[in-house]
Enzyme design. Structure first.
Site, PDB file in Angstrom:
ATOM      1  N   TYR A  66      52.591 -66.184 -26.947  1.00  0.00           N
ATOM      2  CA  TYR A  66      51.872 -64.898 -27.040  1.00  0.00           C
ATOM      3  C   TYR A  66      50.639 -64.710 -26.356  1.00  0.00           C
ATOM      4  O   TYR A  66      49.625 -65.800 -26.322  1.00  0.00           O
ATOM      5  CB  TYR A  66      51.554 -65.020 -28.698  1.00  0.00           C
ATOM      6  CG  TYR A  66      51.166 -63.630 -28.983  1.00  0.00           C
ATOM      7  CD1 TYR A  66      51.823 -62.290 -29.121  1.00  0.00           C
ATOM      8  CD2 TYR A  66      49.713 -63.382 -29.429  1.00  0.00           C
ATOM      9  CE1 TYR A  66      51.333 -61.245 -29.471  1.00  0.00           C
ATOM     10  CE2 TYR A  66      49.119 -62.378 -29.819  1.00  0.00           C
ATOM     11  CZ  TYR A  66      49.830 -61.219 -29.738  1.00  0.00           C
ATOM     12  OH  TYR A  66      49.457 -60.070 -30.026  1.00  0.00           O
ATOM     13  N   ASP A  72      46.165 -69.542 -20.855  1.00  0.00           N
ATOM     14  CA  ASP A  72      45.564 -68.765 -21.803  1.00  0.00           C
ATOM     15  C   ASP A  72      45.075 -69.791 -22.834  1.00  0.00           C
ATOM     16  O   ASP A  72      45.796 -70.586 -23.452  1.00  0.00           O
ATOM     17  CB  ASP A  72      46.807 -67.881 -22.339  1.00  0.00           C
ATOM     18  CG  ASP A  72      46.379 -67.142 -23.777  1.00  0.00           C
ATOM     19  OD1 ASP A  72      45.461 -67.255 -24.227  1.00  0.00           O
ATOM     20  OD2 ASP A  72      47.096 -66.252 -24.101  1.00  0.00           O
ATOM     21  N   LYS A  88      38.361 -66.331 -29.539  1.00  0.00           N
ATOM     22  CA  LYS A  88      38.545 -67.121 -30.437  1.00  0.00           C
ATOM     23  C   LYS A  88      37.019 -67.828 -31.013  1.00  0.00           C
ATOM     24  O   LYS A  88      36.149 -67.299 -31.086  1.00  0.00           O
ATOM     25  CB  LYS A  88      39.648 -67.712 -31.115  1.00  0.00           C
ATOM     26  CG  LYS A  88      40.836 -66.983 -30.912  1.00  0.00           C
ATOM     27  CD  LYS A  88      42.146 -67.546 -31.658  1.00  0.00           C
ATOM     28  CE  LYS A  88      43.265 -66.836 -31.380  1.00  0.00           C
ATOM     29  NZ  LYS A  88      43.597 -65.754 -32.606  1.00  0.00           N
TER      30      LYS A  88
HETATM   31  N1  HOZ Z   1      46.754 -65.138 -31.802  1.00  0.00           N
HETATM   32  C1  HOZ Z   1      46.506 -64.449 -33.263  1.00  0.00           C
HETATM   33  C2  HOZ Z   1      47.581 -65.559 -34.120  1.00  0.00           C
HETATM   34  N2  HOZ Z   1      48.460 -65.577 -33.641  1.00  0.00           N
HETATM   35  C3  HOZ Z   1      46.695 -63.184 -33.275  1.00  0.00           C
HETATM   36  C4  HOZ Z   1      45.909 -62.537 -34.335  1.00  0.00           C
HETATM   37  C5  HOZ Z   1      46.497 -61.278 -34.526  1.00  0.00           C
HETATM   38  O1  HOZ Z   1      47.434 -60.995 -34.043  1.00  0.00           O
HETATM   39  O2  HOZ Z   1      45.739 -60.679 -35.194  1.00  0.00           O
END
Ligand code: HOZ
Length: 439
Positions: free
Chosen positions: A154, A248, A276
């Site tokens: 992701y 990433d 983050k």
């Molecule tokens: N990368 C975050 C959790 N996998 C995503 C946060 C979100 O999508 O709000």
């Protein structure tokens, strides 16, 4: 430890239920981001009222040991006094200027000092922007269009990445989102930890592959570590084939090690996306890398990318304060110790309960799958027992332990999660496993 009961429920229903009902009539799915739906574990969304150290409190007055930690940013726990003071001071001086400030120069110096591959850095406001912009630079540098990502990876919600996507997209079974136009056909997908598949993609279309984008430790498909040699192998393929390697590190940055996974695994990507932790809980992200590539970014070069709130002074202040604490000797090691104790303890508890489980940790990230394992890629992760996870999650929740509401998310610890917090969590987890098995 018994179930935690609500202490300030409204008459007839809880504040959570009331808010959830209201939110559903006002916002899609009642949330501002899909991962906040707890539907897949059979709970309503969590309405936070405040946080303090390792604990988060909900609108019904319940207290939980928090392992979501705002999905990673809160490496020092909730409302760390140093971060709060820094943000308060910055706020008094002005919320946003839309000009350059000293703090962004200072934060850029910390980041380039910590990540050997990052010579120049550009601040943005979200991880989505960071990876999207890094890919733009890679395409401009190579004159090629295709990108390679990994199944279950992701990288935010830009069109090109909503293909075989992890995190909320995996949890909600929406890995390929409608609304993504033909741009997505420029994305190629390989299984994580499978260099042969990447080689095969390059053999077929290598002349048009601009970059390989990878979470060096997968954190959005649950926690999946890279096998020995995988990251170095990607480095080698990209170098041989003239493609850009993009790490990433939005999740792994300053969590897997001071700096990130590129430090822990000694592999230098060409470009890195961060987010983050570098914002200390404020909306801050960044991309950076070799000067030769980053000098393509406007106004140094022709690749356009901009943002009104980029380098926002409050975000810069929060990031600087958090990284200053994290740089202190022993902090990363202490967090890694807590994550390891938690992962090992969960594995032991599962074994005692006779449940097939496989746990892992790296730095201050940890993960749990209900399967024998090993889990080397998203295909393995999807074979884990998601129903068991949901029952376990609910049983932990009832005992005051807040886990991410999906097996396809990493867990986190902070520098203020104490041995007592971990011991309490493991006690609750043992009871929760028994309850989940009995259900
Ligand atoms: N990368 C975050 C959790 N996998 C995503 C946060 C979100 O999508 O709000």
């Amino acid at each position: 430890m018994g179930p935690v009961t609500a202490v300030s429920a409204t008459v007839g229903s809880t504040a959570t239920e009331d808010l959830s009902l209201r939110a559903n009539s006002l916002m899609p799915g009642g949330v501002s981001s899909p991962v906040r739906s707890f539907a897949k574990v059979g709970l309503p969304p969590f309405y936070a009222s405040r946080g303090e150290g390792p604990r988060i409190f909900d609108r019904d007055g319940r207290s939980f040991i928090d392992y979501i930690l705002s999905w990673g940013p809160l490496a020092l726990g909730h409302a760390h006094p140093g971060v709060v003071d820094a943000v308060t001071k910055a706020a008094r001086e002005g919320l946003s200027f839309g000009t350059c400030t000293e703090r962004e120069v200072d934060l850029a110096a910390v980041i380039t000092g910590a990540l050997p591959s990052v010579e120049l850095v550009r601040f943005v406001s979200s991880g989505t922007e960071a990876v999207m912009s890094a890919v733009r630079v890679a395409r401009a540098a190579t004159g090629r269009d295709l990108i390679v990502k990994f199944d279950g990876g992701y990288h935010g919600h830009a069109d090109a990445f909503l293909v075989s996507a992890g995190s909320g997209a995996a949890t909600l079974a929406l890995p390929d989102s409608p609304g993504v136009p033909a741009a997505a056909t420029l994305t190629r997908v390989a299984p994580f930890n499978d260099l042969e598949s990447v080689e095969a993609l390059f053999a077929r279309e290598g002349d048009n592959i601009a970059c390989v984008v990878v979470e060096p430790v997968m954190g959005n498909a649950g926690l999946i570590r890279p096998l020995e040699g995988f990251l170095a192998g990607l480095r080698d393929i990209c170098t041989r084939r003239g493609a850009v390697l993009v790490f990433d590190e939005v999740m792994t940055g300053f969590r897997v090690a001071w700096g990130g996974a590129q430090v822990a695994f000694s592999v230098r990507p060409d470009l890195t996306a961060l987010g983050k932790v570098i914002g200390g809980g404020m909306p801050v992200a960044a991309y950076g890398g070799r000067a030769e590539l980053m000098e393509l970014v406007a106004p140094a070069g022709p690749v356009y990318q901009a943002g009104t709130l980029s380098g926002n002074p409050l975000g810069m202040a929060a990031g600087l304060a958090q990284l200053t604490e994290l740089a202190k000797p022993g902090v990363q090691e202490e967090m890694a110790g807590s994550a390891a104790r938690l992962a090992d303890g969960l594995a032991g508890a599962a074994q005692s309960a006779g449940v097939a489980a496989c746990t892992a940790s790296i730095g201050s990230m940890w993960g749990l799958f209900f399967t024998e394992g090993p889990v080397r890629n998203f295909g393995d992760a999807k074979r884990s027992q998601t129903e068991m996870f949901a029952r376990f999650h609910r049983a932990c929740f009832a005992r005051g332990v807040l886990l991410a509401p999906s097996p396809f998310e990493a867990g986190f610890v902070s520098s203020v999660h104490t041995d007592t917090d971990i011991a309490e969590t493991l006690e609750a987890a043992s009871e929760a496993l028994e309850e989940a098995c009995a259900a």
